[in-house]
Design a protein around this motif. Structure first.
Motif, PDB file in Angstrom:
ATOM      1  N   ARG A 114       0.807  -1.214   0.000  1.00 32.03           N
ATOM      2  CA  ARG A 114       0.000   0.000   0.000  1.00 32.03           C
ATOM      3  C   ARG A 114       0.846   1.272   0.000  1.00 32.03           C
ATOM      4  O   ARG A 114       0.563   2.228  -0.722  1.00 32.03           O
ATOM      5  CB  ARG A 114      -0.930   0.005   1.224  1.00 32.03           C
ATOM      6  CG  ARG A 114      -2.021   1.032   1.124  1.00 32.03           C
ATOM      7  CD  ARG A 114      -3.276   0.537   1.765  1.00 32.03           C
ATOM      8  NE  ARG A 114      -3.098   0.488   3.201  1.00 32.03           N
ATOM      9  CZ  ARG A 114      -3.563   1.416   4.028  1.00 32.03           C
ATOM     10  NH1 ARG A 114      -4.240   2.436   3.542  1.00 32.03           N
ATOM     11  NH2 ARG A 114      -3.371   1.319   5.305  1.00 32.03           N
TER      12      ARG A 114
ATOM     13  N   ASP B   5      -3.432  -5.468   3.908  1.00 31.77           N
ATOM     14  CA  ASP B   5      -3.816  -4.675   2.756  1.00 31.77           C
ATOM     15  C   ASP B   5      -5.203  -5.065   2.286  1.00 31.77           C
ATOM     16  O   ASP B   5      -6.053  -4.235   2.007  1.00 31.77           O
ATOM     17  CB  ASP B   5      -2.808  -4.967   1.642  1.00 31.77           C
ATOM     18  CG  ASP B   5      -2.379  -3.684   0.982  1.00 31.77           C
ATOM     19  OD1 ASP B   5      -2.482  -2.646   1.646  1.00 31.77           O
ATOM     20  OD2 ASP B   5      -1.957  -3.759  -0.179  1.00 31.77           O
ATOM     21  N   HIS B   8      -7.881  -3.884   4.660  1.00 27.24           N
ATOM     22  CA  HIS B   8      -8.158  -2.462   4.464  1.00 27.24           C
ATOM     23  C   HIS B   8      -9.128  -2.278   3.296  1.00 27.24           C
ATOM     24  O   HIS B   8     -10.103  -1.548   3.377  1.00 27.24           O
ATOM     25  CB  HIS B   8      -6.847  -1.721   4.176  1.00 27.24           C
ATOM     26  CG  HIS B   8      -7.044  -0.280   3.859  1.00 27.24           C
ATOM     27  ND1 HIS B   8      -7.129   0.683   4.830  1.00 27.24           N
ATOM     28  CD2 HIS B   8      -7.222   0.352   2.671  1.00 27.24           C
ATOM     29  CE1 HIS B   8      -7.333   1.856   4.254  1.00 27.24           C
ATOM     30  NE2 HIS B   8      -7.383   1.688   2.953  1.00 27.24           N
ATOM     31  N   GLU B   9      -8.816  -3.001   2.219  1.00 26.79           N
ATOM     32  CA  GLU B   9      -9.637  -2.923   1.018  1.00 26.79           C
ATOM     33  C   GLU B   9     -11.079  -3.352   1.325  1.00 26.79           C
ATOM     34  O   GLU B   9     -12.043  -2.722   0.904  1.00 26.79           O
ATOM     35  CB  GLU B   9      -9.012  -3.851  -0.036  1.00 26.79           C
ATOM     36  CG  GLU B   9      -9.655  -3.835  -1.395  1.00 26.79           C
ATOM     37  CD  GLU B   9      -9.441  -2.533  -2.133  1.00 26.79           C
ATOM     38  OE1 GLU B   9      -8.465  -1.823  -1.836  1.00 26.79           O
ATOM     39  OE2 GLU B   9     -10.270  -2.216  -2.999  1.00 26.79           O
ATOM     40  N   TRP B  11     -12.526  -3.595   4.364  1.00 25.24           N
ATOM     41  CA  TRP B  11     -13.119  -2.720   5.366  1.00 25.24           C
ATOM     42  C   TRP B  11     -13.731  -1.488   4.699  1.00 25.24           C
ATOM     43  O   TRP B  11     -14.814  -1.026   5.073  1.00 25.24           O
ATOM     44  CB  TRP B  11     -12.053  -2.319   6.375  1.00 25.24           C
ATOM     45  CG  TRP B  11     -12.598  -1.563   7.536  1.00 25.24           C
ATOM     46  CD1 TRP B  11     -12.306  -0.286   7.901  1.00 25.24           C
ATOM     47  CD2 TRP B  11     -13.552  -2.039   8.490  1.00 25.24           C
ATOM     48  NE1 TRP B  11     -13.024   0.059   9.012  1.00 25.24           N
ATOM     49  CE2 TRP B  11     -13.794  -0.995   9.398  1.00 25.24           C
ATOM     50  CE3 TRP B  11     -14.234  -3.247   8.655  1.00 25.24           C
ATOM     51  CZ2 TRP B  11     -14.682  -1.120  10.451  1.00 25.24           C
ATOM     52  CZ3 TRP B  11     -15.128  -3.364   9.713  1.00 25.24           C
ATOM     53  CH2 TRP B  11     -15.336  -2.304  10.596  1.00 25.24           C
ATOM     54  N   GLN B  12     -13.021  -0.981   3.697  1.00 26.32           N
ATOM     55  CA  GLN B  12     -13.497   0.197   2.992  1.00 26.32           C
ATOM     56  C   GLN B  12     -14.866  -0.058   2.353  1.00 26.32           C
ATOM     57  O   GLN B  12     -15.764   0.774   2.436  1.00 26.32           O
ATOM     58  CB  GLN B  12     -12.479   0.558   1.912  1.00 26.32           C
ATOM     59  CG  GLN B  12     -12.518   2.003   1.524  1.00 26.32           C
ATOM     60  CD  GLN B  12     -11.424   2.338   0.550  1.00 26.32           C
ATOM     61  OE1 GLN B  12     -10.989   1.504  -0.230  1.00 26.32           O
ATOM     62  NE2 GLN B  12     -10.979   3.566   0.584  1.00 26.32           N
TER      63      GLN B  12
END
Ligand SMILES: Nc1ncnc2c1ncn2[C@@H]1O[C@H](COP(=O)(O)OP(=O)(O)OP(=O)(O)O)[C@@H](O)[C@H]1O
Ligand SMILES: [Mg+2]
Lengths: 235, 420
Positions: A114, B5, B8-9, B11-12
């Motif tokens: 990221r 990562d 995060h993706e 969760w968004q």
């Protein structure tokens, strides 16, 4: 870079529609060409085939020297991700991602971490004058800004080919000129580009105009785009 | 796929539509919450009840005489008979597995105040037992000692007072040991004060409200003769009481010229069967609880699956764009499955934590209640059940995502461009 040999495509809807009737085309590396034609002449169909978004019925399509035919979903995804960059008329940005995250997304599918991909995305945004807008969501951006974000997204993987379907279709003439100027600059870095457009003003800013009519190439017009002042609005 | 990562993706996308995600997750949360609360409550009642029953050693059986129902060896049917001390000796000899054996005789008084000490008096039952009785009906000696062998052999006029008897007859804190208490007109010396293990299980009346005498003294004082109509045994842990119950009856029948087939002459019941019945009852209750809990969870999961299907449909364009810029089918499947998994697991864990938390509060409240015979004890879910619930949530989270994921990979990149 791109070679089409006798490409045929038929849509089997309510009644079969033969859209592409034997297209032969060669686009050289670093060339910037445009495709023009009446509505329904098959421009988007052809571009979708070039982008491996759609398949064709017969003929051969070589991209970067390799035959693109009957690719698996995974192979197609890989080629799209690494070799091709897309620019759409309606931008197709992901609404819940910031400008930077949108630009970084293709790198996510290359498993770039990221931090790294956000850093690369920022470089591209900066190049297109969008540094301040990096944390904004698409609905907070103007059409021109959105198209610049989507151009950044198309370029972030350093593709060989950029495919744009009416990139200026949703923009006013002034913003269209800005977008074309950027595309032109991108082209100068050696990237091959195919742009579908309705506007002659746009087409004139490309090296070649391919005229499509009823599923065949009617003629190819050679331009001298260097004679055009790109800062001027497009009529 | 499950790296940070990726989370995060995912969760968004989950937090993009917070209200919907919350509502969706609520079904799963509620299912698990219900499961935890119900199962803990079930455990609470089970523990409570089991604690009540703990007052009696499980491997115990009680025997009592009745009238014969068959003529045998010249005797008419309908004969009234009784056992003797010698029978108990014989039982001990024949069945070495018998750990403790004690007869019990009770006398209730119709008098207003049959137990008197000084100016105080009360009406209580009087029980005669052997020293071994103490291991059959568990009790707590609060002061002094239990009946001992010398009391029995010498027919000593001693007694133990039940807790309530002591409280009625004596001042608070007054030492009763050695004091002479008049029971049904005869003086006995107090050697101990006793309290029942729990209030709910008693044999022939609560020990708390009884005066306990040596069995032999009782026989003598009340002119019962050498007669035993009721006795209890405890077998060692290796021998289930049910294994010897019938043989034991046969031995007694044989010793008293009673037909071996006579069902009424000697009766018995054993505690282990009661224990088994309780265990069976709670097993049933737990199954019911899991059916209810899992049913609720299931509807929650179906809710998640349903909403995810709608979401996938709404996200046709987004998914198409992802495909166009290089997402592979496995990326899309992974994303949808992970979304469903994350949503379900989070909701499930929150349900688990809140459920466990609430039951911990309930548990500490009931634990602090003054009464020592709560029917509700330690209402906690077993660790195994909690782990099982978590595993079920995770698996069902994945299952909930399967259909939406399959739907999602049907979406081709070109759909993103077409759908204007
Ligand atoms: N998925 C499809 N199924 C059936 N017919 C289709 C499909 N996609 C396009 N067509 C038809 O094929 C023809 C060519 O479509 P295409 O989108 O390539 O035209 P175009 O040249 O891009 O037109 P425009 O300038 O309006 O965008 C049209 O007649 C269209 O209706
Ligand atoms: Mg089109």
């Amino acid at each position: 870079m791109i070679r089409l040999e006798k490409i045929n495509k038929t849509y089997f809807g309510a009644q079969p529609l033969h859209v592409l009737k034997g297209i032969d085309l060669q686009v050289n590396e670093g060339e910037m060409v445009s495709i023009m034609g009446a509505s329904g002449s098959g421009k988007s169909t052809m571009l979708n085939i070039l982008g491996i978004l759609d398949n064709y019925d017969s003929g051969n399509y070589y991209l970067n020297g390799k035959l693109v035919k009957d690719l698996s979903e995974n192979e197609a995804a890989d080629v799209r991700n690494r070799t091709i960059g897309f620019i759409f008329q309606s931008f197709n940005l992901i609404p819940f991602k910031t400008a930077m995250e949108n630009v970084a997304l293709p790198l996510y599918y290359q498993n770039v971490n990221r931090k790294k991909r956000n850093q690369i995305a920022m470089e591209y945004l900066e190049r297109f004058g969008l540094k301040e807008w990096a944390d904004h969501y698409p609905n907070e951006l103007s059409g021109g800004q959105k198209q610049r974000v989507s151009m950044a997204r198309a370029l972030v993987t350093q593709p060989k080919v950029i495919l744009a379907d009416e990139p200026t279709g949703a923009l006013d003439s002034k913003t269209s000129a800005e977008v074309m100027q950027i595309l032109r600059e991108v082209h100068e870095t050696g990237i091959t580009m195919v742009i579908v457009t309705h506007e002659r003003g746009i087409a004139l800013r490309t090296d070649k105009i391919i005229h499509l009519k009823d599923g065949i190439i009617e003629n190819i017009e050679i331009n001298n785009p260097d004679s055009i002042d790109f800062s001027k609005e497009i009529k | 796929m499950f790296d940070f990562d990726g989370i995060h993706e995912i969760w968004q996308t989950i937090t993009r539509n917070k209200t919907r995600s919350l509502l969706t997750a609520f079904g799963v949360f509620w299912g698990i919450f219900l499961l935890v609360v119900l199962s803990s409550t079930g455990n609470g009642f089970e523990n409570g009840l089991m604690q009540q029953v703990e007052g009696v050693t499980p491997n115990t059986a009680f025997f009592f005489t009745g009238e014969t129902s068959e003529p045998y060896k010249g005797y008419q049917k309908g004969r009234s008979w009784s056992m003797q001390m010698a029978d108990l000796e014989a039982i001990k000899e024949t069945f070495p597995c018998v750990k403790a054996i004690s007869p019990e005789a009770s006398v209730w008084s119709s008098e207003d105040k049959n137990v008197i000490y000084g100016s105080r008096g009360g009406s209580f039952s009087v029980k005669g037992v052997l020293p071994e009785y103490n291991t059959i009906e568990k009790s707590k000696i609060l002061k002094g000692r239990f009946i001992n062998d010398t009391d029995i052999s010498a027919n000593r006029k001693v007694c133990l007072l039940g807790k309530k008897v002591y409280e009625t007859m004596f001042e608070r804190g007054e030492d009763p040991l050695g004091k002479m208490v008049k029971v049904n007109g005869i003086y006995f010396q107090v050697v101990g004060v006793i309290r029942s293990y729990t209030d709910n299980v008693n044999i022939n009346g609560s020990i708390d409200e009884s005066v306990i005498l040596p069995y032999t003294t009782m026989q003598q004082v009340y002119a019962l003769g050498d007669k035993i109509r009721f006795f209890a045994i405890v077998a060692d842990d290796e021998t289930p009481i049910t294994d010897i119950e019938e043989d034991l009856k046969q031995l007694i029948k044989q010793r008293h010229d009673i037909a071996p087939t006579d069902e009424d002459a000697i009766n018995s019941f054993n505690v282990s069967e009661i224990f088994k019945a309780f265990k069976g009852l709670f097993f049933g209750i737990h199954i019911l609880i899991w059916i209810v809990g899992l049913g609720t969870l299931m509807s929650g999961i179906i809710g998640v699956s349903n909403i995810m299907l709608v979401t996938v449909k709404e996200r046709t364009r987004e998914i198409g764009v992802r495909r166009a810029i290089g997402a592979k089918p496995k990326d899309i499947i992974g994303q949808v499955l992970s979304e469903s998994l994350l949503l379900t697991t989070l909701a499930g864990l929150v349900g688990l934590c809140i459920g466990v938390g609430i039951m911990a509060i309930v548990g500490s409240i009931t634990a602090n209640m003054p009464s020592d015979n709560m029917m509700f004890q330690e209402p906690y879910m077993s660790f195994k059940a909690a782990v099982a619930a978590t595993v079920i949530v995770i698996i069902s989270g994945l299952l909930a995502g399967v259909l939406p994921a399959l739907r999602a990979i049907q979406i081709k990149a070109i759909d993103a461009i077409r759908e204007e």
